[in-house]
Design a protein around this motif. Structure first.
Motif, PDB file in Angstrom:
ATOM      1  N   VAL A 192       0.941  -1.207   0.005  1.00 60.17           N
ATOM      2  CA  VAL A 192      -0.069   0.047  -0.093  1.00 60.17           C
ATOM      3  C   VAL A 192       0.755   1.229  -0.004  1.00 60.17           C
ATOM      4  N   GLY A 193       1.743   1.211   0.985  1.00 61.24           N
ATOM      5  CA  GLY A 193       2.947   2.451   0.834  1.00 61.24           C
ATOM      6  C   GLY A 193       3.317   2.754  -0.729  1.00 61.24           C
ATOM      7  N   LEU A 194       3.843   1.612  -0.929  1.00 63.95           N
ATOM      8  CA  LEU A 194       4.509   1.624  -2.469  1.00 63.95           C
ATOM      9  C   LEU A 194       3.596   2.105  -3.559  1.00 63.95           C
ATOM     10  N   LEU A 195       2.206   1.814  -3.508  1.00 65.33           N
ATOM     11  CA  LEU A 195       1.565   2.110  -4.490  1.00 65.33           C
ATOM     12  C   LEU A 195       1.113   3.670  -4.044  1.00 65.33           C
ATOM     13  N   ASN A 196       1.032   4.016  -2.886  1.00 67.50           N
ATOM     14  CA  ASN A 196       0.863   5.378  -2.415  1.00 67.50           C
ATOM     15  C   ASN A 196       1.915   6.275  -3.163  1.00 67.50           C
ATOM     16  N   GLY A 197       3.129   5.756  -3.142  1.00 72.92           N
ATOM     17  CA  GLY A 197       4.210   6.519  -3.522  1.00 72.92           C
ATOM     18  C   GLY A 197       4.204   6.668  -4.945  1.00 72.92           C
ATOM     19  N   LEU A 198       3.676   6.014  -5.818  1.00 75.09           N
ATOM     20  CA  LEU A 198       3.291   6.115  -7.121  1.00 75.09           C
ATOM     21  C   LEU A 198       2.063   6.698  -7.574  1.00 75.09           C
ATOM     22  N   GLY A 199       1.405   7.282  -6.623  1.00 76.07           N
ATOM     23  CA  GLY A 199      -0.015   7.964  -6.838  1.00 76.07           C
ATOM     24  C   GLY A 199      -1.214   6.881  -6.957  1.00 76.07           C
ATOM     25  N   LEU A 200      -1.165   5.934  -6.484  1.00 70.38           N
ATOM     26  CA  LEU A 200      -2.318   4.926  -6.655  1.00 70.38           C
ATOM     27  C   LEU A 200      -2.584   4.699  -4.996  1.00 70.38           C
ATOM     28  N   HIS A 201      -3.633   5.221  -4.631  1.00 68.91           N
ATOM     29  CA  HIS A 201      -3.933   5.045  -3.281  1.00 68.91           C
ATOM     30  C   HIS A 201      -5.199   4.137  -3.090  1.00 68.91           C
ATOM     31  N   ILE A 202      -5.018   3.117  -2.226  1.00 66.88           N
ATOM     32  CA  ILE A 202      -5.998   2.268  -1.714  1.00 66.88           C
ATOM     33  C   ILE A 202      -6.689   2.586  -0.472  1.00 66.88           C
ATOM     34  N   PHE A 220     -10.219   1.917   4.177  1.00 64.32           N
ATOM     35  CA  PHE A 220     -11.369   0.818   4.557  1.00 64.32           C
ATOM     36  C   PHE A 220     -11.165  -0.571   3.990  1.00 64.32           C
ATOM     37  N   LEU A 221     -10.133  -0.489   2.934  1.00 62.47           N
ATOM     38  CA  LEU A 221      -9.918  -1.894   2.159  1.00 62.47           C
ATOM     39  C   LEU A 221      -8.326  -2.126   2.493  1.00 62.47           C
ATOM     40  N   SER A 222      -7.717  -1.741   3.376  1.00 64.86           N
ATOM     41  CA  SER A 222      -6.164  -1.850   3.562  1.00 64.86           C
ATOM     42  C   SER A 222      -5.844  -2.072   4.998  1.00 64.86           C
TER      43      SER A 222
END
Length: 531
Positions: free
Chosen positions: A129-139, A142-144
């Motif tokens: 999740v942190g890696l995706l957030n750094g790429l601009g993809l936010h989960i 409530f799903l993480s």
């Protein structure tokens, strides 16, 4: 007699003799095997949990946990060299102290492997999740994570805290990434693949490189004042952190279970064990020193002044309040501690790479823990203690697909709703019990059968084994109260299953103590790929 059913050690050993394992591993290969199996779970996942329990004193906790692992590993190695077949501590206990204690060990190993796999899946989720957030993809939250679910359960039972309400507002109910990785690993295990030593070597290199980069960037900015106070929660906190950190060392038994394939095991097994645990402990200490020195690691207290429990909804709420006030997120609040430290000291790109290393490395740990669980279940079913349907092998894939699917379901459910720290503590309670029984079994067998061949002998066994027992008990009693209670409650459930179902169907009890391992071992799949 309920303690009278001991499985023939000669029948178990017949399997190893038929398999004829080739001795090819030296001390260096064993050391690499141990480093690869250990590093990749706790240091990426549990650093913030340990800091919340012990502050900078978690450095002592790493040493304590490593020592207990070392003495337990030396006991484990003697039995592994004598009984080099499937089943881990369950098989060893069955051959030495009897069926009912073996059942309890096998039942406890569910906590080690299945719950441990869930903990690593949640740790992987945090980094993904942190890696995706750094790429601009936010989960969405409530799903993480499952913080809100835990908060609501606490409130349903009458718990109240000014921090708890905030947790229910910012937390989630379902950890989707953890579910996805658990399902994917389950499917891979059912399909069955062969393990690649080259892939293992690459993963070890990635993990070591990531941790080395972290140390190289944090040590130069180390601030000595961040180590004061060194033990803010006292000896209780240090021991509590050691009990949790014990999870970071699980995996060293990969060295001891390779005793049958080791050249000169009397010399090389202890070298491999101690060297791998020593290397991992040093890595853990310098990484912890870098994290503490770079940004501090003091525990977060609640609004009422008390130190909050790691993984609790109250801590999640308090951390959310701190961040919303504009203060830099404390280390103990981060779900990806090492990445957060590098972000804070101005190396966000390297932080992302460390996160990527965790994302790449942790699925292999989930896989190996689930593989270990299916092996234990498979052997217990093969012995008649669990429904024999669980020991059925897929006609095409030649894997124990039923038990793998059941294990995958348990792992997925736990990973979906529980935080990593709680899962690790529950896993540790089962692991510590199993290791204690191994230490007891070593001493019992030295008395019952002193002349039997031992490819590896535990040195100073009457000192090492008692130290392992005392260490395991001490760490167990240092776990949080719920984790302490999980083991006896789980044990009572296990005893009910044993006396209501397993005892009357046991192959040993029915007089079928032949050599069932031989046929079943040949049906078992090769060890899975650590992708």
């Amino acid at each position: 007699m309920i303690f009278g059913r001991v499985k023939s050690l000669d029948a178990i050993l017949a399997t190893a003799e038929k398999k004829g394992l080739h001795r090819s591993l030296g001390a260096f290969q064993l050391t690499l095997l141990g480093v690869g199996a250990v590093i990749g779970t706790g240091i990426f996942v549990l650093t913030s949990e340990a800091a919340q329990k012990a502050g900078p004193g978690m450095m002592i906790s790493f040493v304590i946990a490593g020592f207990v692992c070392a003495v337990a590993a030396l006991c484990y190695s003697e039995l592994a060299s004598m009984v080099p077949v499937s089943g881990s501590a369950y098989t060893y206990t069955y051959a030495v102290t009897g069926e009912i204690l073996a059942w309890m060990v096998g039942w406890a190993l569910i906590l080690e492997y299945a719950v441990g796999a869930s903990a690593v899946a949640v740790g992987w989720s945090n980094h993904a999740v942190g890696l995706l957030n750094g790429l601009g993809l936010h989960i969405p939250a409530f799903l993480s994570n499952g913080d809100a679910l835990i908060a609501n359960v606490q409130m349903a039972f009458g718990a109240s805290s000014p921090d708890l309400i905030t947790a229910s507002q910012v937390g989630g109910y379902f950890n989707l990434p953890a579910v996805i990785i658990s399902v994917l690993v389950t499917l891979l295990l059912i399909l069955g693949t062969t393990e690649s030593a080259r892939v293992n070597a690459v993963l070890v290199l990635i993990k070591i490189t990531a941790l080395t980069a972290f140390v190289a960037l944090t040590i130069p900015v180390l601030n000595a004042t961040n180590f004061t106070p060194f033990t803010p929660t006292g000896a209780t906190g240090v021991l509590g952190a050691a009990a949790s950190i014990f999870f970071a060392y699980v995996g060293f038994d990969a060295v001891s279970t390779a005793a049958e394939e080791t050249k000169n095991p009397q010399r090389n097994v202890p070298i491999g064990l101690i060297a791998s645990l020593g290397i991992c402990t040093i890595f853990y200490l310098v990484v912890a020193a870098g994290a503490i020195g770079a940004m501090g690691a003091q525990p977060v207290a609640g609004l009422t002044g008390g130190v909050l429990s790691p993984g609790s909804a109250e801590l999640a709420g308090r951390c959310a309040s701190i961040v919303s006030s504009g203060i830099t997120e404390p280390l103990v609040c981060s779900k990806e501690a090492l990445v957060h430290v590098l972000d804070t000291i101005g190396w966000p790109a390297i932080g992302r790479l460390v996160g990527l290393a965790a994302v790449l490395a942790l699925p292999s740990v989930v896989l190996m823990m689930m593989f270990g669980q299916t092996r234990v279940f498979f052997v217990m079913a093969r012995d008649g203690l669990l429904p024999e349907k669980l020991a059925s092998v897929h006609p095409k894939f030649k894997t124990p697909h039923v038990v793998t699917a059941v294990t995958g379901l348990v792992v997925t459910i736990a990973a979906a709703i529980l935080p990593v720290g709680k899962l690790a503590d529950y896993s540790n309670s089962g692991t510590l019990f199993a290791f204690m029984m191994v230490a007891i079994s070593v001493m019992v067998l030295r008395v019952k059968d002193p002349s039997r061949k031992r490819p590896f002998k535990t040195p100073a066994v009457w000192i090492i084994a008692p130290l392992a027992i005392v260490g395991c008990i001490g760490l167990y009693l240092s776990l949080p109260l719920i984790a302490i209670l999980v083991l006896p409650v789980w044990g009572v459930i296990g005893l009910l299953v044993y006396f209501l179902y397993s005892r009357s169907r046991s192959h040993v009890g029915l007089g079928h103590d032949e050599v069932p391992e031989i046929e079943a071992e040949e049906l078992m799949p090769p060890r899975p790929a650590t992708f």
